[in-house]
Design an enzyme around this catalytic site. Structure first.
Site, PDB file in Angstrom:
ATOM      1  CG  HIS A   1       7.506  11.857  -4.361  1.00 62.10           C
ATOM      2  ND1 HIS A   1       8.188  11.780  -3.171  1.00 62.10           N
ATOM      3  CD2 HIS A   1       6.507  10.930  -4.278  1.00 62.10           C
ATOM      4  CE1 HIS A   1       7.638  10.851  -2.405  1.00 62.10           C
ATOM      5  NE2 HIS A   1       6.615  10.323  -3.049  1.00 62.10           N
ATOM      6  CD  GLU A   2       3.879   9.847  -6.721  1.00 56.88           C
ATOM      7  OE1 GLU A   2       4.094   8.619  -6.684  1.00 56.88           O
ATOM      8  OE2 GLU A   2       3.496  10.481  -5.728  1.00 56.88           O
TER       9      GLU A   2
ATOM     10  CG  HIS B   1       7.692   6.235  -5.090  1.00 53.94           C
ATOM     11  ND1 HIS B   1       8.307   5.697  -3.982  1.00 53.94           N
ATOM     12  CD2 HIS B   1       6.891   7.234  -4.616  1.00 53.94           C
ATOM     13  CE1 HIS B   1       7.911   6.335  -2.890  1.00 53.94           C
ATOM     14  NE2 HIS B   1       7.053   7.273  -3.250  1.00 53.94           N
TER      15      HIS B   1
ATOM     16  CD  GLU C   1       6.144   8.053   0.408  1.00 45.58           C
ATOM     17  OE1 GLU C   1       6.313   9.138  -0.184  1.00 45.58           O
ATOM     18  OE2 GLU C   1       5.508   7.115  -0.086  1.00 45.58           O
TER      19      GLU C   1
END
EC number: 3.4.24.-
Length: 349
Positions: free
Chosen positions: A130-131, A134, A204
């Site tokens: 997930h990071e 980003h 998100e």
């Protein structure tokens, strides 16, 4: 899109500074504010990531001090075709993580000790994916600049009140400076909130979806989000409470009392994110069933702790945790090949 968003964010910050400067100092105040805003924008672009990491006392780790955690990040970065980011650990019991950096070539990921202690390697992989999403989407520059700028905006009230008081001493102002300072004091917190809302909550969802694609299993991230949400808000995060402008950086809002979906939330409701990941898992159901990650009832397979051992990380070898990894990573079997150490041939020779 993110370049335009960043430019708009910096322009808004500059306009805000100039407006407050004019309110309390007239034309000269506006010029001073412009110079201050330009300096802050330049400094934030090059240093905001360092500021945030230092704010949370993050310490960099490597393949020797945290071999499993580092390997997970490294392998995920390769899967996503991203440069190797710097890897940090935050000494905090609250399970959480964030990414920062002005571009993929200068990026960093950070995970708390609470996250590494509570989550399995698969769940850690879901969070780190997930990071990395980003970073891939170049959200990190906007997110980090927002944290720095929103913090600066919170100081504008005091600055405006002080400057207003100075100006009110002149005969020409006739008290207008003090009134202007008071107005700025009221406006500044709302402006800070608007800056935080400049980062759409949809990023998100996008990072969740792309992160699930990177790690290969949406259920890993869904399980991680549930654990983080269940354990996160019950653990007080002193640094985050003192620096609420950084809350949007984290995978889940670190502030106490947060969690519901609302117009002014920095994050979507965790339940909604988990539901979206389960829908994505349904889309990938065939591939997940082959990997053993999806059962006939449509849920994630569970494994008993008795079956779990660190040997799976190194092709059957006994794994000795690094200095930062004592008591971390719930032991899980049947990991995909990229989530294991691949030196088993050497161990058998």
């Amino acid at each position: 899109m993110n370049i335009m968003r960043t430019a708009m964010l910096l322009a808004f910050m500059t306009a805000l500074f100039m407006g407050v400067g004019y309110l309390v100092g007239g034309g000269s105040g506006m010029v001073i504010a412009l110079l201050m805003a330009s300096g802050l924008n330049f400094f934030s672009y090059w240093n905001s990531d360092k500021i945030v990491l230092r704010m949370y006392g993050a310490r960099e780790v490597d393949r020797h001090s945290s071999p499993v955690y580092y390997k997970i990040v490294s392998d995920l970065a390769k899967k996503a075709s991203l440069p190797q980011p710097k890897v940090y650990v935050i000494d905090n019991a609250q399970p959480n993580a964030f990414a920062t950096g002005r571009n993929p070539q200068n990026a960093a990921v950070a995970a708390s000790t609470g996250l590494l202690e509570r989550l399995s390697a698969e769940e850690v992989a879901g969070v780190m994916a997930h990071e990395l999403a980003h970073i891939e989407h170049r959200d990190t520059l906007t997110m980090t600049l927002t944290a720095t700028i929103a913090g600066a905006i919170s100081m504008l009230g005091n600055f405006a009140f002080f400057m207003g008081g100075q100006r009110s001493s002149s005969e020409d102002s006739h008290g207008a400076g003090a009134i202007g300072g008071f107005i700025a004091l009221l406006v500044a917190p709302f402006a800070a909130m608007l800056v935080q809302m400049a980062i759409s909550r949809t990023r998100e969802y996008a990072a969740d979806r792309r992160g699930a694609e990177i790690c290969g299993n949406p259920l890993w991230l869904a399980s991680a989000l549930r654990k983080i949400a269940d354990g996160g808000h019950g653990v007080y995060n002193e640094e985050a409470e003192h620096n609420p402008a950084t809350a949007h950086l984290f995978i889940i809002n670190p502030l106490s009392g947060e969690g519901a979906d609302s117009l002014f939330s920095t994050h979507p409701a965790t339940a909604n994110r988990i539901a979206a990941l389960y829908r994505q898992a349904e889309e990938m159901k065939g591939a997940l069933a082959e990997s053993g990650g999806w059962n006939e009832e449509g849920g994630m397979n569970k494994k008993s702790n008795d079956e779990m051992n660190y040997g799976d990380f190194r092709g059957g070898q006994a794994y000795v945790p690094g200095e930062q990894e004592n008591s971390t990573f719930q032991r899980v079997t049947k990991r995909p090949s990229w989530l294991r150490y691949d030196n088993s041939k050497k161990s058998r020779s």
